[in-house]
Design an enzyme around this catalytic site. Sequence first.
Site, PDB file in Angstrom:
ATOM      1  N   CYS A  12       3.867  -5.112  15.548  1.00  0.00           N
ATOM      2  CA  CYS A  12       3.341  -4.138  16.619  1.00  0.00           C
ATOM      3  C   CYS A  12       1.760  -4.423  16.630  1.00  0.00           C
ATOM      4  CB  CYS A  12       3.194  -2.676  16.399  1.00  0.00           C
ATOM      5  SG  CYS A  12       4.972  -2.346  16.112  1.00  0.00           S
ATOM      6  N   CYS A  58      -1.080  -2.341  14.858  1.00  0.00           N
ATOM      7  CA  CYS A  58      -1.010  -1.927  13.468  1.00  0.00           C
ATOM      8  C   CYS A  58      -1.479  -3.046  12.453  1.00  0.00           C
ATOM      9  CB  CYS A  58       0.584  -1.595  13.205  1.00  0.00           C
ATOM     10  SG  CYS A  58       1.209  -1.653  11.481  1.00  0.00           S
ATOM     11  N   GLU A 113       0.817  -1.142  -0.031  1.00  0.00           N
ATOM     12  CA  GLU A 113      -0.087   0.019  -0.076  1.00  0.00           C
ATOM     13  C   GLU A 113       0.992   1.231  -0.028  1.00  0.00           C
ATOM     14  OE1 GLU A 113      -3.154  -1.810   3.211  1.00  0.00           O
ATOM     15  OE2 GLU A 113      -2.127   0.115   3.601  1.00  0.00           O
ATOM     16  N   CYS A 125       3.250   8.599   1.158  1.00  0.00           N
ATOM     17  CA  CYS A 125       3.712   7.525   2.278  1.00  0.00           C
ATOM     18  C   CYS A 125       4.053   6.465   1.610  1.00  0.00           C
ATOM     19  CB  CYS A 125       2.651   7.305   3.339  1.00  0.00           C
ATOM     20  SG  CYS A 125       3.059   6.462   4.626  1.00  0.00           S
ATOM     21  N   SER A 180      11.273   6.773   9.100  1.00  0.00           N
ATOM     22  CA  SER A 180      10.468   6.651  10.136  1.00  0.00           C
ATOM     23  C   SER A 180      11.000   5.145  10.389  1.00  0.00           C
ATOM     24  CB  SER A 180       9.163   6.670  10.172  1.00  0.00           C
ATOM     25  OG  SER A 180       8.645   6.393  11.430  1.00  0.00           O
ATOM     26  N   GLY A 224       5.978  -1.884   6.788  1.00  0.00           N
ATOM     27  CA  GLY A 224       7.458  -2.487   6.838  1.00  0.00           C
ATOM     28  C   GLY A 224       8.147  -1.617   7.767  1.00  0.00           C
ATOM     29  N   GLU A 225       9.334  -1.786   8.235  1.00  0.00           N
ATOM     30  CA  GLU A 225      10.288  -1.101   8.992  1.00  0.00           C
ATOM     31  C   GLU A 225      11.146  -0.877   8.003  1.00  0.00           C
ATOM     32  OE1 GLU A 225      10.829   0.316  11.959  1.00  0.00           O
ATOM     33  OE2 GLU A 225      12.898   0.629  10.910  1.00  0.00           O
ATOM     34  N   SER A 285       9.151   6.020  16.077  1.00  0.00           N
ATOM     35  CA  SER A 285       7.796   5.805  16.896  1.00  0.00           C
ATOM     36  C   SER A 285       8.196   5.465  18.282  1.00  0.00           C
ATOM     37  CB  SER A 285       7.056   4.530  16.029  1.00  0.00           C
ATOM     38  OG  SER A 285       6.995   4.896  14.911  1.00  0.00           O
ATOM     39  N   LEU A 286       7.770   6.146  19.165  1.00  0.00           N
ATOM     40  CA  LEU A 286       8.114   5.899  20.552  1.00  0.00           C
ATOM     41  C   LEU A 286       6.838   5.159  21.107  1.00  0.00           C
ATOM     42  CD1 LEU A 286      10.070   6.349  22.938  1.00  0.00           C
ATOM     43  CD2 LEU A 286       8.876   8.548  23.354  1.00  0.00           C
ATOM     44  N   ASN A 287       5.814   5.827  21.248  1.00  0.00           N
ATOM     45  CA  ASN A 287       4.424   5.137  21.613  1.00  0.00           C
ATOM     46  C   ASN A 287       4.296   4.624  23.023  1.00  0.00           C
ATOM     47  OD1 ASN A 287       3.906   5.687  18.811  1.00  0.00           O
ATOM     48  ND2 ASN A 287       4.086   3.547  18.284  1.00  0.00           N
ATOM     49  N   CYS A 292       5.367  -6.970   7.812  1.00  0.00           N
ATOM     50  CA  CYS A 292       6.436  -6.365   8.794  1.00  0.00           C
ATOM     51  C   CYS A 292       6.773  -7.261   9.578  1.00  0.00           C
ATOM     52  CB  CYS A 292       5.911  -5.075   9.326  1.00  0.00           C
ATOM     53  SG  CYS A 292       7.213  -4.246  10.318  1.00  0.00           S
ATOM     54  N   ASN A 336      -5.894   5.649  15.279  1.00  0.00           N
ATOM     55  CA  ASN A 336      -6.814   5.750  14.300  1.00  0.00           C
ATOM     56  C   ASN A 336      -7.551   4.497  14.547  1.00  0.00           C
ATOM     57  OD1 ASN A 336      -8.011   5.705  11.751  1.00  0.00           O
ATOM     58  ND2 ASN A 336      -6.153   5.519  10.504  1.00  0.00           N
ATOM     59  N   CYS A 347      -1.382   2.504   7.871  1.00  0.00           N
ATOM     60  CA  CYS A 347      -0.733   1.379   7.143  1.00  0.00           C
ATOM     61  C   CYS A 347      -1.149   0.002   7.113  1.00  0.00           C
ATOM     62  CB  CYS A 347       0.808   1.525   7.365  1.00  0.00           C
ATOM     63  SG  CYS A 347       1.434   0.393   8.737  1.00  0.00           S
TER      64      CYS A 347
END
Length: 327
Positions: free
Chosen positions: A100, A103, A76, A89, A175, A143-144, A198-200, A96, A274, A317
């Site tokens: 996570c 996600c 995507e 993006c 990112s 993906g990372e 991405s801390l989160n 991935c 989201n 994503c």
Amino acid sequence: MQEIGEKPFRAKQLFQWMYQKGVRSFDEMSSLSKNFREKLSKGCILTTIKEKKIVKSGLDKTIKYLFELNDGNLIESVYMIEGKRVTVCLSTQVGCPIRCPHCATGLMKFKRNLTTGEIVDQLLWINSNSKMPITNVVFMGMGEPFLNYENTINAANILNSECGQEISARKITISTCGITTAMYRYAEEKHKFKLAISLNGTTDDQRNQLVPINKKYSIKELLEASLFYTRKSHKKVTFEYILIADFNDSHSDARRLVKLLSPIPCKLNIIPFNENRHVTYKCPSEETLEKFIKEVYRAPFIVTVRRSKGVDIAAACGQLYTDEIHS
Ligand code: SF4
């Protein structure tokens, strides 16, 4: 070019046809001889993706693309407009491996890294459909990026090149969820692109749940690597913090967040979660969001709040892919 008996300057011409003009067939490369074009079409492929589905938001100008790769895998990309800023993006992997739980990409099986061509092609395809020039690129799709380091950096360099899309390095953001070994490498190699993390979460317990790679690279290690990057690059780093109801949105979280990030030259981007049907996490109420922001606004760094775009078309994503596979 030399290997196939062509003059070296042909390399630049070919590069421009591919990455600046974004043509989709060798026949369109009119400045190249017919003989050379025939050689190319016999031995090379020019396009690595094709459009499978496009979904346009009814709420804003966000467009989500589902692309099919030559091996049948799906990825995507998202196109977003805000005033004169046109952002794309891009994905860097099929699925991935970080997994996570918040996600949709993390829910699918990791298949493989994308090639440099597959990463760049996402932008070229979207660009050919866009009435406005693309001004910003974020590597925040499926993906990372730092687990596909070389291909991501190559793609960013092509998009930045004056013979490519000429997108300013300041407007290209990579990112990561915190692959600290790659962050040190990135800092040492002095790349010009912006870095987002991405801390989160504000404790290892919390972050272990939301970003499982934290079990390998703890918050402490992540912040040390971030500080190293800012010192080497003389640039700020952007921390992303997805705010999830009753998980990381408390007053103590806000205070810890400010304390953790204050020693680092940085910006903080708060992103209310989201919501989507694939996961049970919820977006905090407006009241909780206000309180959280009020607390973090005391910080010595810039704080912004980013509302999700394209919420009606599953623009976060992996959501369109997951919807497609399960429909
Ligand atoms: S949030 Fe990023 S790192 Fe985590 S699973 Fe999704 S794509 Fe991978």
